[in-house]
Write an enzyme that holds these catalytic residues in place. Structure first.
Site, PDB file in Angstrom:
ATOM      1  N   LEU A  57      46.743  93.930  90.583  1.00 39.44           N
ATOM      2  CA  LEU A  57      47.026  94.399  89.233  1.00 39.44           C
ATOM      3  C   LEU A  57      47.625  93.223  88.472  1.00 39.44           C
ATOM      4  O   LEU A  57      48.541  92.558  88.973  1.00 39.44           O
ATOM      5  CB  LEU A  57      48.009  95.577  89.287  1.00 39.44           C
ATOM      6  CG  LEU A  57      48.083  96.497  88.060  1.00 39.44           C
ATOM      7  CD1 LEU A  57      46.735  97.162  87.794  1.00 39.44           C
ATOM      8  CD2 LEU A  57      49.158  97.562  88.259  1.00 39.44           C
ATOM      9  N   ASP A  58      47.098  92.951  87.284  1.00 33.12           N
ATOM     10  CA  ASP A  58      47.577  91.808  86.504  1.00 33.12           C
ATOM     11  C   ASP A  58      49.080  91.904  86.251  1.00 33.12           C
ATOM     12  O   ASP A  58      49.634  93.007  86.098  1.00 33.12           O
ATOM     13  CB  ASP A  58      46.856  91.738  85.156  1.00 33.12           C
ATOM     14  CG  ASP A  58      45.372  91.460  85.296  1.00 33.12           C
ATOM     15  OD1 ASP A  58      44.956  90.988  86.366  1.00 33.12           O
ATOM     16  OD2 ASP A  58      44.628  91.723  84.320  1.00 33.12           O
ATOM     17  N   ARG A  59      49.718  90.766  86.148  1.00 31.20           N
ATOM     18  CA  ARG A  59      51.170  90.718  85.989  1.00 31.20           C
ATOM     19  C   ARG A  59      51.681  91.512  84.779  1.00 31.20           C
ATOM     20  O   ARG A  59      52.669  92.244  84.900  1.00 31.20           O
ATOM     21  CB  ARG A  59      51.637  89.261  85.907  1.00 31.20           C
ATOM     22  CG  ARG A  59      53.153  89.130  85.895  1.00 31.20           C
ATOM     23  CD  ARG A  59      53.610  87.711  86.154  1.00 31.20           C
ATOM     24  NE  ARG A  59      55.043  87.688  86.431  1.00 31.20           N
ATOM     25  CZ  ARG A  59      55.693  86.646  86.930  1.00 31.20           C
ATOM     26  NH1 ARG A  59      55.040  85.533  87.191  1.00 31.20           N
ATOM     27  NH2 ARG A  59      56.984  86.710  87.157  1.00 31.20           N
ATOM     28  N   VAL A  61      50.507  94.101  83.429  1.00 31.57           N
ATOM     29  CA  VAL A  61      50.073  95.505  83.507  1.00 31.57           C
ATOM     30  C   VAL A  61      51.015  96.276  84.424  1.00 31.57           C
ATOM     31  O   VAL A  61      51.503  95.757  85.426  1.00 31.57           O
ATOM     32  CB  VAL A  61      48.625  95.584  84.047  1.00 31.57           C
ATOM     33  CG1 VAL A  61      48.156  97.025  84.162  1.00 31.57           C
ATOM     34  CG2 VAL A  61      47.689  94.774  83.159  1.00 31.57           C
ATOM     35  N   HIS A 157      39.930  91.020  84.828  1.00 31.51           N
ATOM     36  CA  HIS A 157      40.344  91.401  83.466  1.00 31.51           C
ATOM     37  C   HIS A 157      39.335  92.347  82.808  1.00 31.51           C
ATOM     38  O   HIS A 157      39.167  92.338  81.589  1.00 31.51           O
ATOM     39  CB  HIS A 157      40.528  90.174  82.575  1.00 31.51           C
ATOM     40  CG  HIS A 157      41.724  89.350  82.913  1.00 31.51           C
ATOM     41  ND1 HIS A 157      42.091  88.245  82.173  1.00 31.51           N
ATOM     42  CD2 HIS A 157      42.656  89.457  83.898  1.00 31.51           C
ATOM     43  CE1 HIS A 157      43.180  87.700  82.691  1.00 31.51           C
ATOM     44  NE2 HIS A 157      43.547  88.420  83.743  1.00 31.51           N
TER      45      HIS A 157
END
Length: 222
Positions: A57-59, A61, A157
């Site tokens: 999971l992107d930072r 988010v 993304h």
């Protein structure tokens, strides 16, 4: 970070925006390491603790991240993801109302490694990968719209790039065209729920992650 679910095989947490899942060039302590400490102390485990990361999971988010506490669970969860037998739903606060209240979006995305950003490109471009999601509108405020997004593929993304290409840029996501950043550095994208058949017990698991309490619009839509 809050623990949402834990048994002998899986650990599922609600990640705060800004927390990093795996180590990177920043040198900040990643969740995978802090959770190993948590398990070691909770169960008084000697030696090294196994903890496998099932997905990322992107930072910026927030929301659900799944870890495996055993190698067997990690292998089986990876297989569930590979076979698209995991249902993941995200909620996103976007800057504009979509032209259609609900739709399927299909793009071909190519990652720019240097920029750490994905771009929609033609299907014939070398390195392009098909990306597909569906969304539906849940609510509106004066200036923003809450969307529910269901991923059908898992690309770099993907939600950020596809919603931006759709003219519905995620609030705070400067990289993909947002007007301004969020005060806490987050983007208004939340991994809201996950559903799958448990890899060992074979029981149905459905987890929901409460919205962040650090940003006013999440409270509004809650």
């Amino acid at each position: 970070m809050t623990v949402l679910y834990e048994d002998n095989h899986l650990l599922i947490i609600n990640k705060a925006a800004g927390e990093i899942v795996q180590g990177d060039k920043t040198g900040d302590c990643p969740l995978v390491e802090s959770l190993k400490v948590y398990l070691k102390e909770k169960y008084d485990k000697p030696g090294n603790v196994f903890l496998g990361l099932v997905h990322r999971l992107d930072r910026p988010v927030s929301g659900i991240v799944v870890f495996a506490k055993t190698s067997k669970a990690l292998t089986r969860m990876n297989e569930l993801f590979r076979k698209d037998e995991v249902r993941k739903i995200y909620h996103a606060i976007v800057e504009a109302s979509p032209a259609r209240p609900e739709a399927d979006l299909v793009h071909f995305l190519k990652k720019n490694e240097k920029q750490n950003k994905s771009y929609p490109v033609g299907s014939q471009v070398v390195g392009a990968k098909r990306a597909e999601l569906s969304y539906r509108t849940l609510a509106h405020s004066d200036r923003y719209t809450l969307l529910e997004v269901t991923l059908k593929t898992g690309r770099h993304h993907q939600i950020r790039a596809q919603l931006s290409a759709n003219g519905t840029i995620i609030k705070g996501d400067l990289k993909y065209g947002a007007r301004r950043s969020n005060a806490d550095g987050s983007i208004s994208l939340h991994a809201y729920s996950i559903e799958f058949v448990h890899p060992v017990s074979k029981e149905k698991v459905r987890i929901i992650a409460p919205y962040p309490d650090t940003e006013g619009l999440w409270k509004h839509f809650k």
